[in-house]
Design a protein around this motif. Structure first.
Motif, short mmCIF file in Angstrom:
data_model
loop_
_atom_site.label_atom_id
_atom_site.label_comp_id
_atom_site.label_asym_id
_atom_site.label_seq_id
_atom_site.Cartn_x
_atom_site.Cartn_y
_atom_site.Cartn_z
N ALA A 41 -9.90 1.93 6.10
CA ALA A 41 -9.37 1.03 5.91
C ALA A 41 -9.25 -0.38 6.18
O ALA A 41 -9.16 -2.03 5.54
N SER A 62 -2.45 8.24 0.84
CA SER A 62 -3.23 7.30 1.62
C SER A 62 -5.08 7.45 1.70
O SER A 62 -5.61 6.83 1.44
N TRP A 88 0.90 -0.91 0.22
CA TRP A 88 0.18 0.25 0.13
C TRP A 88 1.08 1.69 0.14
O TRP A 88 0.25 2.52 -0.69
N LEU A 133 -8.71 6.31 0.33
CA LEU A 133 -9.20 5.06 1.22
C LEU A 133 -10.38 5.99 0.87
O LEU A 133 -11.53 5.47 1.34
N LEU A 158 -2.76 0.90 9.75
CA LEU A 158 -2.25 2.88 8.40
C LEU A 158 -2.95 4.01 9.64
O LEU A 158 -2.52 5.24 9.76
N PRO A 163 -7.68 -0.50 -2.48
CA PRO A 163 -7.27 -0.85 -1.75
C PRO A 163 -8.22 -2.13 -1.19
O PRO A 163 -6.90 -2.89 -0.95
N GLY A 185 -5.41 -2.36 8.25
CA GLY A 185 -5.92 -1.10 8.57
C GLY A 185 -5.74 -0.13 9.76
O GLY A 185 -5.55 1.09 10.11
#
Length: 439
Positions: A398, A278, A226, A282, A368, A330, A365
């Protein structure tokens, strides 16, 4: 290899015996250094090496910008120390403006140095405590906890001293936050490094259940891949709007030295930018100032500081229709990773395969979201006191995207493996039935 894992030397003759004895003595001396000073000094070096680099870079930058015409070398050294403190969670006031954002690139550099030094400390103290056979039999071994604790104390002492020496009435760094982050780096990074360097990790890790190791593998691969996807998205945005970045540099009338410093600062903030990217991919997006938002559906911007990385921001207003489909990225990535792990480590039980993929995705998730919470903060006055991803929304998106993708990828590959296994069994039964002498 450490002494904990090394087999005894062979002795096939007088000369070989003396040589083996000398080598064994040198190995023992190298792996049984005094634990207390070795671990404590290791923590000091792990903290002090990046600190010295930061101060040296600050002095070089001071000469590059105005050739030392303003200020004094001590001021440049203090700026470098403040940068190191900010990498360890300290807030710093600059011209009355409280900066709370962390340069995560510098934080990762400090963590990498702590890992390398901690690994060397582990090798140096690996000869202490019981050997591998006794540890495997259940003997209590406190070598790594003691070394990690002393390593952390040494690291934290450097942080407290730096905060005390570099502090001024106007900057007012936060020593308590530095101590907390020093403990995190010392225990969460230095501790495992000492365990690996001393050879203890090779004994302890196999004790963990296989499902836990598989879940950690799925989560780690999801996060690393990712990060690569976010980097590609960020680079693509910068390339598409490179003229804006060049225009920013030209409007700043920056000379060669200033451009070098700006490039170095951009690299230190690259992990922050990746977490912003990111959040955009997402779906929730992020804010670059009070009352602003940047997401795949809409972009609302205001006046922005002149900084080249901000050229990657999309244009204001409604976004093209295809940007909504970026939120599938994702999910697809987690499915591919979970499927790859399922191929490498096949589990034919539906529930176990699904749990591994789902738990790995949820773990990725959560990790992150925790990292995204560190990416923002106050970076300037007024509106710029609210900059960063929408952390809670990032958490929800996530764990949903990675979790569902992990389940789907694991189940699809598991179904294919079960079907292939069934076809092989049917073929084998048919082959046996056609063999001579069988009914």
């Amino acid at each position: 290899m450490t002494s904990l894992q090394s087999p005894p030397a062979r002795r096939t003759g007088p000369g070989r015996s003396r040589s083996a004895s000398d080598a064994d003595l040198r190995r023992r001396l190298a792996t049984t250094r005094p634990l207390v000073p070795t671990a404590s000094i290791g923590g000091v070096i792990a903290a002090g090496a990046p600190l010295l680099v930061c101060m040296a870079v600050a002095v070089v930058g001071w000469f590059l910008t105005d050739a030392g015409g303003q200020g004094a070398p001590g001021d440049a050294l203090r700026v470098g120390a403040h940068g190191w403190l900010m990498a360890h969670g300290s807030t710093v006031a600059v011209e009355g403006i409280r900066i709370t954002a962390m340069p995560l690139g510098l934080t990762l550099l400090c963590a990498w140095v702590a890992w390398r030094v901690g690994h060397r400390v582990g090798e140096s103290v690996s000869g202490h405590g019981p050997d591998a056979d006794r540890i495997a039999d259940g003997a209590r071994d406190l070598t790594v906890p003691y070394a990690a604790g002393l390593f952390t104390v040494g690291y934290a002492v450097v942080g407290v001293l730096t905060a005390s020496v570099a502090a001024t009435a106007s900057s007012a760094p936060a020593p308590a936050r530095v101590v907390v982050w020093s403990a995190l780096i010392g225990l969460a990074v230095g501790g495992p490094a000492i365990a690996f360097g001393s050879g203890r990790a090779a004994i302890w890790l196999p004790v963990l259940p296989v499902v836990v190791r598989d879940i950690a593998l799925v989560a780690r691969r999801i996060l690393t891949r990712w990060a690569l996807v976010c980097l590609l998205a960020l680079l693509a945005a910068l390339v598409l709007d490179f003229s804006t970045a060049a225009n920013v540099v030209s409007q700043l009338h920056a000379d060669g030295g200033a451009v070098v410093l700006m490039t170095a600062l951009s690299l230190l903030l690259l992990p922050n930018a990746l977490l912003f990217s990111s959040a955009y991919l997402l779906g929730p997006g992020f804010t670059v100032g009070t009352g602003t938002t940047v997401s795949t559906t809409t972009v609302v911007l205001g006046p922005l500081p002149m900084f080249p990385l901000l050229a990657a921001l999309p244009d204001q207003g409604s976004q093209p229709w295809w940007t909504d489909w970026l939120m599938l990225t994702p999910l697809v990535l987690a499915a591919l990773v979970a499927g790859q792990v399922q191929r490498e480590r096949p589990i034919l039980a539906w529930d176990r395969a699904a749990i591994r993929g789902c738990a790995g995705g949820i773990g990725a998730g959560v990790a992150l979201a925790l990292a995204s919470g560190l990416a923002g903060g106050a970076v300037g006055p007024g509106r710029m006191q609210d900059v960063g991803p929408y952390t809670f929304d990032v958490l929800l998106h996530a764990i949903t995207s990675f979790g569902i993708g992990g389940v789907l990828g694991a189940l699809v590959v598991c179904w294919w493996q079960r079907d292939a296994d069934g076809r092989v069994r049917v073929a084998l039964r048919g082959l046996r039935a056609r063999m001579p002498g069988r009914s």
